[in-house]
Motif scaffolding. Structure first.
Motif, PDB file in Angstrom:
ATOM      1  N   THR A  85      55.965 -43.202 -43.364  1.00 20.71           N
ATOM      2  CA  THR A  85      56.815 -43.056 -44.400  1.00 20.71           C
ATOM      3  C   THR A  85      56.052 -42.453 -45.846  1.00 20.71           C
ATOM      4  OG1 THR A  85      56.375 -45.156 -45.245  1.00 20.71           O
ATOM      5  CG2 THR A  85      57.959 -44.670 -43.341  1.00 20.71           C
ATOM      6  N   THR A  86      56.810 -41.331 -46.502  1.00 20.30           N
ATOM      7  CA  THR A  86      56.329 -41.244 -47.715  1.00 20.30           C
ATOM      8  C   THR A  86      57.769 -41.262 -48.489  1.00 20.30           C
ATOM      9  OG1 THR A  86      56.881 -38.719 -47.014  1.00 20.30           O
ATOM     10  CG2 THR A  86      54.745 -39.431 -47.045  1.00 20.30           C
ATOM     11  N   LYS A  88      59.603 -43.466 -51.666  1.00 19.82           N
ATOM     12  CA  LYS A  88      59.149 -44.178 -53.120  1.00 19.82           C
ATOM     13  C   LYS A  88      60.147 -45.074 -53.526  1.00 19.82           C
ATOM     14  CE  LYS A  88      58.162 -40.398 -55.621  1.00 19.82           C
ATOM     15  NZ  LYS A  88      57.802 -39.604 -56.734  1.00 19.82           N
ATOM     16  N   ASP A  93      62.386 -48.702 -48.897  1.00 22.70           N
ATOM     17  CA  ASP A  93      61.421 -49.054 -48.292  1.00 22.70           C
ATOM     18  C   ASP A  93      61.640 -50.416 -47.687  1.00 22.70           C
ATOM     19  OD1 ASP A  93      59.591 -47.160 -48.867  1.00 22.70           O
ATOM     20  OD2 ASP A  93      58.790 -47.929 -50.506  1.00 22.70           O
ATOM     21  N   ARG A 103      54.638 -49.440 -38.891  1.00 23.14           N
ATOM     22  CA  ARG A 103      55.026 -48.743 -40.063  1.00 23.14           C
ATOM     23  C   ARG A 103      53.637 -48.215 -40.778  1.00 23.14           C
ATOM     24  NH1 ARG A 103      57.925 -49.719 -45.732  1.00 23.14           N
ATOM     25  NH2 ARG A 103      57.749 -47.513 -46.544  1.00 23.14           N
ATOM     26  N   ASP A 105      52.671 -46.630 -44.497  1.00 25.26           N
ATOM     27  CA  ASP A 105      53.018 -46.061 -45.623  1.00 25.26           C
ATOM     28  C   ASP A 105      51.991 -44.914 -46.036  1.00 25.26           C
ATOM     29  OD1 ASP A 105      54.046 -45.545 -48.042  1.00 25.26           O
ATOM     30  OD2 ASP A 105      54.194 -47.548 -48.802  1.00 25.26           O
ATOM     31  N   GLY A 108      51.878 -45.696 -50.098  1.00 25.87           N
ATOM     32  CA  GLY A 108      51.288 -47.137 -50.173  1.00 25.87           C
ATOM     33  C   GLY A 108      50.528 -47.487 -51.359  1.00 25.87           C
TER      34      GLY A 108
END
Length: 286
Positions: A85-86, A88, A93, A103, A105, A108
């Motif tokens: 995931t990207t 914000k 999230d 997951r 991140d 992160g």
């Protein structure tokens, strides 16, 4: 016959029955960053087959919930999903965290580290990486693409002296995709020239590119691979025959060595790898 994927982690799995996992690239923008970084990580595990899904523009809890349902379905099919995931937004999230998956991140702690280093909080505006932002850099890339199209396959000699790189090779060795990658990714002016029967025999480089030998880089491949690729374009022709491919590659490699043009074999390398080697070898700074 279609083989049935074995359960992840199965020992002694034949190459054609590698463990299958679902890989999701989830982003609040285009998904390019998640896909690029995620695939770079997955490339380190060649023993697995990954069923990839890129899901861009997940910018609301509702959208994230839809993604979680899709991931849960893959989990139910035994594909043990991995989710890169990207995103914000904290609410997005939070929803994604509930997915039955591993997951990763990709932002992160890195954003937190940067916030600490820069003494400010990260912008909450979505898609910052892929906005035009630096307008001059954006237009430079567009000019480079136009230049690459004009100078593809030796179509034009106009402004060839401006080229940062000139890729030379027999037909179907990977000139065009490498040219376009260098133009799009780095904004470099790249031309490419096809080595044909008309260019041989010769002691030096073909007339069109001879004045720019220091900017030339050659590509080669294996005769069998070249024959396979050419068969897709012109099946059962002299052009695609193994004998013709062997002849053209031998002549090309002899030319590279004779004229001291650096070259590499494209048969086992990605466009990204070839581009990196070209930049390093010719000492071109994007």
């Amino acid at each position: 016959m279609t083989s049935t994927p074995l359960a992840p982690g199965s020992a002694g799995t034949p190459a054609d029955r590698a463990p299958v996992r679902a890989a999701y690239f989830v982003s609040d923008s285009t998904g390019i960053t998640a896909e690029t970084l995620g695939n770079a990580l997955l490339a380190n595990f060649p023993g697995f087959t990954f069923v990839r899904h890129t899901i861009p523009f997940v910018d609301s809890p509702e959208g994230a919930a839809n993604v979680v349902r899709d991931i849960a379905a893959a989990h139910g099919r035994g594909l043990a999903p991995i989710v890169f995931t990207t995103t914000k937004d904290a609410a997005v999230d939070s929803v994604l965290a509930a997915a039955p998956a591993t997951r990763i991140d990709l932002l992160g702690g890195h954003l937190t580290d940067l916030e600490g280093a820069l003494g400010t909080t990260a912008s909450e505006q979505l898609g910052q990486f892929h906005t035009v932002g630096d307008t001059e850099r954006y237009f430079a890339r567009m000019r480079a693409v136009e230049y690459a199209i004009e100078h593809d396959d030796g179509q034009s000699s106009r402004a060839l002296d401006l080229a940062d790189v000139i890729i030379i090779a027999p037909s179907r060795c990977g000139k065009t995709p490498t040219t376009m990658y260098l133009a799009l990714q780095y904004g470099l002016l790249v031309a490419n020239y096809p080595l044909t029967d008309d260019d041989f025999p010769t002691d030096g480089l073909p007339r069109l590119v001879a004045p720019y030998g220091a900017r030339c880089f050659g590509l080669t491949t294996t005769p069998l691979r070249l024959s396979q690729v050419r068969h897709e374009r012109r099946p059962n022709s002299t052009y695609s025959s193994l004998a013709q491919c062997t002849l053209e590659l031998r002549r090309a490699e002899e030319l590279y060595r004779r004229t001291r043009v650096p070259f590499l074999n494209s048969s086992t390398k990605s466009v990204e790898e070839m581009s990196a080697v070209i930049l390093q070898t010719l000492k071109v700074r994007p």
